[in-house]
Design an enzyme around this catalytic site. Structure first.
Site, PDB file in Angstrom:
ATOM      1  N   GLY A  12      54.135  39.076 -31.649  1.00  0.00           N
ATOM      2  CA  GLY A  12      54.187  38.795 -30.220  1.00  0.00           C
ATOM      3  C   GLY A  12      55.470  39.333 -29.604  1.00  0.00           C
ATOM      4  CG  ASP A 121      57.480  33.710 -39.104  1.00  0.00           C
ATOM      5  OD1 ASP A 121      57.592  33.609 -37.876  1.00  0.00           O
ATOM      6  OD2 ASP A 121      56.494  33.298 -39.728  1.00  0.00           O
ATOM      7  CB  THR A 149      60.684  34.391 -33.397  1.00  0.00           C
ATOM      8  OG1 THR A 149      59.952  33.223 -33.016  1.00  0.00           O
ATOM      9  CG2 THR A 149      61.880  33.962 -34.213  1.00  0.00           C
ATOM     10  CG  ASP A 151      58.189  30.011 -31.595  1.00  0.00           C
ATOM     11  OD1 ASP A 151      58.110  30.065 -30.352  1.00  0.00           O
ATOM     12  OD2 ASP A 151      57.196  30.121 -32.338  1.00  0.00           O
ATOM     13  CG  MET A 194      54.420  30.786 -25.907  1.00  0.00           C
ATOM     14  SD  MET A 194      54.578  32.583 -26.126  1.00  0.00           S
ATOM     15  CE  MET A 194      52.970  33.110 -25.492  1.00  0.00           C
ATOM     16  NE  ARG A 196      51.104  29.817 -34.636  1.00  0.00           N
ATOM     17  CZ  ARG A 196      49.855  29.966 -34.166  1.00  0.00           C
ATOM     18  NH1 ARG A 196      48.960  29.036 -34.427  1.00  0.00           N
ATOM     19  NH2 ARG A 196      49.528  31.017 -33.461  1.00  0.00           N
ATOM     20  CE1 TYR A 323      50.645  36.120 -24.085  1.00  0.00           C
ATOM     21  CE2 TYR A 323      49.600  34.333 -22.879  1.00  0.00           C
ATOM     22  CZ  TYR A 323      49.667  35.150 -23.996  1.00  0.00           C
ATOM     23  OH  TYR A 323      48.777  34.984 -25.023  1.00  0.00           O
ATOM     24  NE  ARG A 326      53.868  37.482 -25.329  1.00  0.00           N
ATOM     25  CZ  ARG A 326      52.941  37.616 -26.266  1.00  0.00           C
ATOM     26  NH1 ARG A 326      53.000  36.876 -27.358  1.00  0.00           N
ATOM     27  NH2 ARG A 326      51.963  38.491 -26.129  1.00  0.00           N
TER      28      ARG A 326
END
Length: 408
Positions: A12, A121, A149, A151, A194, A196, A323, A326
């Site tokens: 992503g 990752d 990332t 995250d 976002m 997960r 979106y 990111r």
């Protein structure tokens, strides 16, 4: 001796990809201008298919422009080199071919000495598989990864590229979304962020948004109150969510303030949502890495349904900042981090040192090429960290209890 390097971006988007490409091109041009540079289009997909572009003198001269943009000019895709079945179905390898060998042979035939992978990752564990294959079969290539990332969940890397920018952009997104709180009475707003498995981005976005609130002047006499603009709950995957208890607390907020705003990590409560869907006979879509496709699940809508009636909400709005966040251009903090990592990535490449560049939390946060075998995803957000605990206390949310899935 390094004569040719290749770049690819994968997974992503994050607010660092374009800038990382620019930084690598600038560093090579600065200290090793004789090295040829190519870029595989759409990540490992382009590597398998041989779809690449050459970095020309014009690109080298204007590589600084890439720091001003988000996205990735060379394109991304989600490809796992060890998932042969998926790659055959997508027409990227033939039946019976080993994708790792196809990728390795492509690099060799293209004359590549160094491969730079820029991704999260999944991208870098795939790079690890490729690097191991290259080493075991004496291809003599160096692989140097950069961690992106939003995250911020790569083990053992302290800070992933793009995460700071994504948090600030999510906060900027929230400024307009939360302004909707008076578009109806008893309004429930769910801002889905976002993340997960890791709640860092949701927590950091809420923190950045509340810092913006701190810098504003309010006029409650006409209804312009900080209480109404504030965040009233922050839910992350690492913490248990007692919906009934939280509904009771938030009902009181709704009664007194007139609206409720929740910042929700898209992975919060995911196990419960998936279990409910599968129990009802629905098939849960997954990507080539086996991850649940969160855009098919719609966690924000699920949580809004759980809370709406319990809060007596008359209007509900769910908005996703992912979106928007990111795809942003990197902010100053990320630009500085990117520069430090791309400079080191080139230095490591030129001396033949493979690994993923990052601040190694297990080695005193030293910026170094971290061994591929130590890279993994799913680093949890520490819900006991001081700034997060303080934020929850200030909004009246009880101190969190670790979720069962995060406790083992």
């Amino acid at each position: 001796m390094v004569t040719k390097v290749a770049l690819l971006t994968a997974g992503g988007f994050a607010p660092c990809l374009s800038s990382a490409i620019g930084g690598l091109v600038q560093r090579y041009t600065e200290i090793a201008p004789e090295v040829e540079i190519i870029a595989y289009k759409h990540g490992y997909q382009g590597l398998l298919s041989g779809d690449s572009i050459t970095v020309t003198d014009t690109v080298r001269a204007k590589a600084g422009l890439l720091h001003e943009y988000g996205g990735s000019p060379i394109g991304n895709s989600r490809v796992k080199l060890t998932n042969a079945k998926d790659l055959v179905e997508r027409g990227l390898v033939a039946e019976g071919e080993d994708p790792l060998k196809v990728a390795a042979d492509r690099l060799a035939s293209d004359g590549v000495d160094v491969l730079h992978t820029i991704g999260g990752d999944d991208t870098n564990t795939t790079a690890a598989d490729l690097a191991a294959y290259l080493a075991a079969n004496d291809y003599g290539l160096t692989v140097v990864g950069l961690p992106k990332t939003i995250d911020n969940d790569v083990v053992p890397i302290k800070q992933s590229l793009g995460a700071w920018t994504a948090a600030s952009m999510g906060a900027r997104f929230a400024q307009n979304i939360v302004a909707e709180h008076n578009s109806g009475s008893r309004m429930l707003i769910v801002h889905e962020v976002m993340g997960r498995n890791c709640g860092w981005l949701t927590a950091a976005t809420a923190q950045a948004y509340r810092e913006w609130l701190d810098g504003r002047e309010w006029l409650p006499e006409i209804g312009l109150s900080r209480e109404a603009w504030d965040v009233h709950a922050v839910y992350v995957p690492e913490a248990e969510i007692d919906i009934d208890a939280e509904a009771e607390r938030l009902r009181s907020v709704m009664d007194s303030v007139g609206n409720v705003t929740i910042f929700l990590s898209e992975g919060a409560g995911l196990e419960s949502i998936v279990a409910q869907l599968e129990a009802s006979g629905q098939e849960v879509a997954r990507d080539p890495f086996g991850h649940v496709k969160l855009d098919k699940i719609n966690p924000g809508a699920w949580f809004s349904e759980q809370f709406a009636a319990k809060l007596g909400a008359e209007k509900v709005m769910v908005q996703k900042s992912g979106y928007y966040s990111r795809s942003a251009a990197a902010n100053q903090a990320d630009l500085e981090l990117i520069r430090s990592m791309t400079d080191l990535a080139v230095d490591c490449a030129l001396r033949g040192e493979s690994g993923v560049i990052g601040q190694d939390e297990e080695r005193g946060e030293e910026l170094r090429a971290i061994e591929f075998e130590r890279i993994k995803g799913g680093k949890p957000f520490d819900i006991t960290t001081g700034w997060f605990s303080s934020m929850l206390a200030s909004i009246g949310q009880p101190a969190p209890t670790a979720a069962a899935s995060a406790a083992h």
